[in-house]
Design a protein around this motif. Structure first.
Motif, short mmCIF file in Angstrom:
data_model
loop_
_atom_site.label_atom_id
_atom_site.label_comp_id
_atom_site.label_asym_id
_atom_site.label_seq_id
_atom_site.Cartn_x
_atom_site.Cartn_y
_atom_site.Cartn_z
N PRO A 313 0.80 -1.23 0.00
CA PRO A 313 0.00 0.00 0.00
C PRO A 313 0.83 1.28 0.00
CG PRO A 313 -0.77 -1.53 1.69
CD PRO A 313 0.52 -2.09 1.15
N PHE A 314 2.08 1.16 0.43
CA PHE A 314 2.94 2.34 0.58
C PHE A 314 3.76 2.63 -0.67
CE2 PHE A 314 4.76 -1.57 2.05
CZ PHE A 314 5.96 -1.63 1.37
N ALA A 315 3.69 1.78 -1.68
CA ALA A 315 4.55 1.95 -2.86
C ALA A 315 3.97 2.98 -3.83
CB ALA A 315 4.72 0.61 -3.58
N GLY A 316 4.85 3.73 -4.46
CA GLY A 316 4.40 4.63 -5.53
C GLY A 316 4.05 3.81 -6.76
N ILE A 317 3.08 4.26 -7.51
CA ILE A 317 2.72 3.58 -8.76
C ILE A 317 2.62 4.64 -9.86
CG2 ILE A 317 0.98 2.25 -10.01
CD1 ILE A 317 0.30 0.80 -7.42
N THR A 318 3.36 4.40 -10.93
CA THR A 318 3.39 5.36 -12.04
C THR A 318 2.59 4.80 -13.21
OG1 THR A 318 5.60 6.02 -11.37
CG2 THR A 318 4.92 6.62 -13.60
N VAL A 319 1.80 5.67 -13.82
CA VAL A 319 1.03 5.22 -14.98
C VAL A 319 1.65 5.83 -16.24
CG1 VAL A 319 -0.70 7.01 -14.55
CG2 VAL A 319 -1.25 5.12 -16.05
N SER A 320 1.86 4.97 -17.22
CA SER A 320 2.58 5.36 -18.42
C SER A 320 1.69 6.13 -19.40
CB SER A 320 3.10 4.08 -19.09
OG SER A 320 3.51 4.33 -20.40
N SER A 321 2.34 6.99 -20.21
CA SER A 321 1.59 7.70 -21.26
C SER A 321 1.31 6.77 -22.44
CB SER A 321 2.35 8.94 -21.72
OG SER A 321 3.63 8.56 -22.18
N THR A 337 -0.11 6.99 -8.24
CA THR A 337 0.27 8.15 -7.42
C THR A 337 1.15 9.12 -8.20
OG1 THR A 337 2.16 6.89 -6.64
CG2 THR A 337 0.20 6.88 -5.24
N ARG A 338 1.43 8.76 -9.44
CA ARG A 338 2.38 9.57 -10.19
C ARG A 338 2.01 9.47 -11.66
NH1 ARG A 338 7.53 8.01 -11.73
NH2 ARG A 338 9.04 9.71 -11.88
N ILE A 339 1.91 10.60 -12.32
CA ILE A 339 1.48 10.61 -13.71
C ILE A 339 2.34 11.61 -14.49
CG2 ILE A 339 -0.39 12.29 -13.27
CD1 ILE A 339 -2.05 10.84 -15.38
N SER A 340 2.70 11.23 -15.72
CA SER A 340 3.50 12.13 -16.55
C SER A 340 2.59 13.13 -17.23
CB SER A 340 4.30 11.33 -17.58
OG SER A 340 3.43 10.45 -18.28
N ALA A 341 3.16 14.28 -17.56
CA ALA A 341 2.40 15.33 -18.22
C ALA A 341 3.31 16.05 -19.20
CB ALA A 341 1.88 16.33 -17.18
N GLY A 342 2.74 16.53 -20.28
CA GLY A 342 3.55 17.23 -21.29
C GLY A 342 4.60 16.33 -21.89
N VAL A 343 4.19 15.13 -22.25
CA VAL A 343 5.18 14.11 -22.64
C VAL A 343 5.58 14.24 -24.11
CG1 VAL A 343 5.57 11.62 -22.88
CG2 VAL A 343 4.27 12.51 -20.91
N HIS A 344 6.90 14.28 -24.34
CA HIS A 344 7.48 14.15 -25.68
C HIS A 344 8.55 13.08 -25.55
CE1 HIS A 344 5.67 17.85 -27.28
NE2 HIS A 344 5.84 18.31 -26.05
N ILE A 345 8.44 12.03 -26.33
CA ILE A 345 9.42 10.96 -26.12
C ILE A 345 10.42 10.84 -27.26
CG2 ILE A 345 7.95 9.63 -24.55
CD1 ILE A 345 7.33 7.78 -26.90
N ASN A 346 10.36 11.78 -28.20
CA ASN A 346 11.43 11.82 -29.20
C ASN A 346 12.58 12.65 -28.64
OD1 ASN A 346 10.09 14.27 -29.34
ND2 ASN A 346 8.91 13.61 -31.11
N ILE A 347 13.68 12.67 -29.38
CA ILE A 347 14.86 13.37 -28.87
C ILE A 347 14.79 14.83 -29.32
CG2 ILE A 347 17.39 13.34 -28.74
CD1 ILE A 347 16.04 10.69 -27.83
N GLY A 348 14.66 15.73 -28.35
CA GLY A 348 14.60 17.16 -28.67
C GLY A 348 13.19 17.70 -28.79
N GLY A 349 12.21 16.90 -28.46
CA GLY A 349 10.81 17.25 -28.72
C GLY A 349 10.25 18.38 -27.88
N HIS A 350 10.81 18.62 -26.70
CA HIS A 350 10.24 19.66 -25.83
C HIS A 350 10.44 21.05 -26.43
CE1 HIS A 350 9.01 17.13 -22.48
NE2 HIS A 350 10.06 16.39 -22.78
N CYS A 351 11.54 21.23 -27.15
CA CYS A 351 11.79 22.54 -27.78
C CYS A 351 11.31 22.54 -29.22
CB CYS A 351 13.28 22.87 -27.76
SG CYS A 351 13.93 23.11 -26.13
#
Lengths: 390, 259
Positions: A313-321, A337-351
């Protein structure tokens, strides 16, 4: 189970270490397989599932019952209890982060992976300036947790390179995690000093034969070195370790059971370590038509996540995009308990200056603001900062 | 009863409320309403949730005039707790610090030994130290010697709502320690808060019991009333509990004072 037809070149037996690989006490791996033999994932009765659901301190055998086909019929009960335990342990807090892929070169040949060294994809590696630009862009959105990822190439993404990326990340983020190739504990200690606080290592599958077939080349072929990759960062001073299988590579119920027991054994041995689970399903991969071991439905995935919550019950759980919007919106209300946001999974995608291809396809590309609003609408508290590097 | 003259002293500070409210497990925009309903004058917050200049900074949600009690959650050693305390002070959170040193990710039980070490260091630096601890008399004495302003024993594992599992050990601390004993962690119901206040606890701290309630401000109010009732009962002096009835025909009634 679907066996691969591709040629397999045995560089080494999957349990044989290479010379430069640090060896750890084999007791843990022996214990895991002894549990798996003992539990002998047979049919579970309704009574066993009820007992596991009601248990205040579930055992590994209870976890197996919760993951069983019998328990699938009790999924609503699992979800209700998972939700209650999540709220007790984490309140309504949901931590937000985003992944940053800084390189996609790889020296392995995982048959299911988009980064497979044999795949003809656009390869790239961000330089320090480019890394900083990406990090700044992400930080401006308000996020304060970053997950740095590379392909598994020790030549193109060596320790110095990853360490430098961590140092830059530390300037902009409260929490820096990594998903890279497994290292020796001394190397993890170096990264810890440079600002890294947690590491997630995917075992992919705990079925050793299947593992060997899926990993014909490269250092990743050594199952045991990867298996012990959670102990070494703890020894190196990292605070948290994440566990995960890529569900769909083998029998998902057994892989989920093994993942849970693996985390359980590490937690018992290192009670201070912060434990978390990542729960990806195999998704379509550009340029690869890898056959799945069996379709893993959303229902199956939900059962796995709820079983993990009930077991730890105490473990963090991440849900994938990798998962779609509806699933992600609902799973944060139940167990994640943890979720990604603003996801870009290519190289250089955030800019917006894409240099290299992605590893898989995502199903949820909502911005931080959109995820933020979704959480608030559901009565959940988005948490951007939940960490202090000391 | 007029509780305005019943003062809780912590360091040089005075409080009339004996309810310290947690802030970590519910929506930040509910903190204000919960504080108001609780009548709380002190709110704890995890410093690791502070996000100065950023979004959802917990510090921004603590209402004006309420004393901030930053905690060191996330610290695994005394050294880490000390660093977090100093950072809290730098961020303008004042001199109060609730020490939490936890090396157990499953039950989140406090490490008493490291807690004493952190208390020794931080009291010398002028902090008003309120250590979260497992109720052990020897440790409580060491914390008092180290200059703690209170001791904060757990009633049950944190976040568990299991109630007063350590009741008899808390009673020993109340009897033997001259500092305020503030019961922290594990209380699940207002009636349990009331009971521990009747026993003579100086205050209680609650978070999960309120955060997991269907109506958070309403549960904060229920705890407030229970704490006040328990405190008033303690001050009034509870009636003696007798295990046997008073016999109306006593066996010693035959005795003749004249003989």
């Amino acid at each position: 189970m679907t066996e691969t037809k591709l040629p397999v070149k045995n560089m080494t037996a999957p349990t044989e270490y290479l010379k430069d690989m640090e060896q750890t006490d084999p007791a843990l791996i022996e214990k895991l397989f002894s549990y798996l033999d003992e539990i002998n994932f047979g049919p579970f009765t309704n009574y066993e599932v009820s007992a596991a659901l009601e248990s205040r301190r579930p055992t590994p055998r209870d976890l197996a019952a919760l993951l069983s086909l019998t328990a699938e019929k009790r999924l609503e009960d699992l979800a209700q209890k998972a939700r209650r335990l999540t709220r007790e342990h984490f309140g309504n807090s949901i931590n937000l982060f985003t992944p940053l892929y800084i390189a996609n070169y790889c020296e392995n040949s995982c048959l299911y992976c988009g980064f497979n060294s044999k795949n003809n994809i656009k390869r790239a590696r961000l330089n320090e300036e480019e890394i900083e630009r990406e990090l700044k862009t992400i930080a401006q959105t308000g996020l304060s947790e970053i997950l740095i990822l590379t392909g598994e190439s020790q030549k193109k993404s060596d320790l110095d390179y990853i360490g430098r990326a961590a140092e830059i990340a530390r300037k902009y983020f409260h929490l820096v995690g990594i998903e890279i190739y497994p290292l020796n504990s001394d190397d993890y200690a170096i990264l810890q000093k440079k600002g890294v606080d947690y590491v997630t290592i995917f075992q992919e599958t705990y079925d050793v034969k299947r593992y060997a077939a899926l990993h014909p080349y490269g250092r990743k072929r050594v199952f045991s070195y990867r298996f012990n990759a959670q102990e070494r960062p703890i020894a190196g001073g990292l605070r948290g370790v994440g566990f995960g299988s890529l569900f769909g590579l083998s029998d998902f119920r057994i892989d989920a059971l093994a993942t849970g027991i693996h985390a359980y054994l590490i937690q018992r041995k290192y009670p201070h370590a912060e434990i978390s689970f990542s729960c990806p399903r195999l998704r379509p991969i550009p340029g690869n038509t890898f056959p799945l071991a069996g379709r893993i439905s959303q229902k199956n995935l939900l059962q796995i996540i709820c079983a993990f919550r009930l077991f730890m019950p105490f473990a963090g759980i991440t849900v994938s995009s990798r998962e779609n919007i509806i699933f992600r919106n609902n799973i944060v209300d139940i167990a994640a308990t943890r979720i990604s946001a603003g996801v870009h999974i290519n190289i250089g995608g955030h800019c917006g200056k894409i240099k290299g291809d992605e590893q898989f396809e995502i199903n949820d590309n909502r911005s931080l603001a959109e995820i933020f609003s979704m959480l608030k609408e559901r009565g959940l508290q988005p948490v951007l900062s939940d960490y202090l590097y000391v | 009863m007029d509780n305005s003259k019943d003062i809780l002293h912590l360091g040089s500070h005075k409080f009339t409320s004996r309810f310290i409210l947690g802030s970590g497990k519910y929506s930040l925009n509910l903190i204000k309403a919960a504080v108001e309903q609780a009548g709380a004058q002190m709110v704890t917050m995890a410093l690791r949730r502070a996000n100065p200049g950023g979004k959802e900074n917990i510090i921004d949600y603590i209402p004006e005039g309420i004393t901030r009690l930053p905690n060191t959650s996330g610290a695994r050693t005394a050294a880490e707790a000390v660093k977090i305390a100093r950072l809290a002070r730098e961020l303008g959170c004042g001199d109060f610090i609730k020490i939490e040193v936890i090396r157990d990710s499953k039950y989140l039980l406090p490490d008493n030994y490291e807690t004493i070490k952190a208390t020794e260091i931080l009291t010398k630096e002028g902090f008003i130290v309120m250590p979260y601890m497992y109720p052990d008399l020897n440790v409580a004495r060491d914390l008092a010697s180290a200059g703690a302003a209170s001791v904060m024993p757990l009633a049950a594992p944190i976040g568990s709502n299991q109630g007063l599992l350590t009741k008899e050990f808390i009673r020993i601390l109340i009897d033997e320690i001259d500092l305020p004993v503030i019961v922290d962690a594990g209380l699940g119901r207002p009636s349990q808060a009331c009971e521990v206040m009747e026993m003579g606890a100086a205050a209680i701290m609650a978070n999960t019991a309120i955060a997991t309630a269907r109506n958070i401000p309403a549960m904060a109010l229920a705890f407030k009333k229970a704490i006040e009732a328990g405190r008033n009962a303690y001050l009034a002096g509870l009636g003696r509990i007798q295990n046997t009835a008073s016999a109306s025909s006593p066996l010693t009634g035959f005795l003749d004072d004249g003989n």
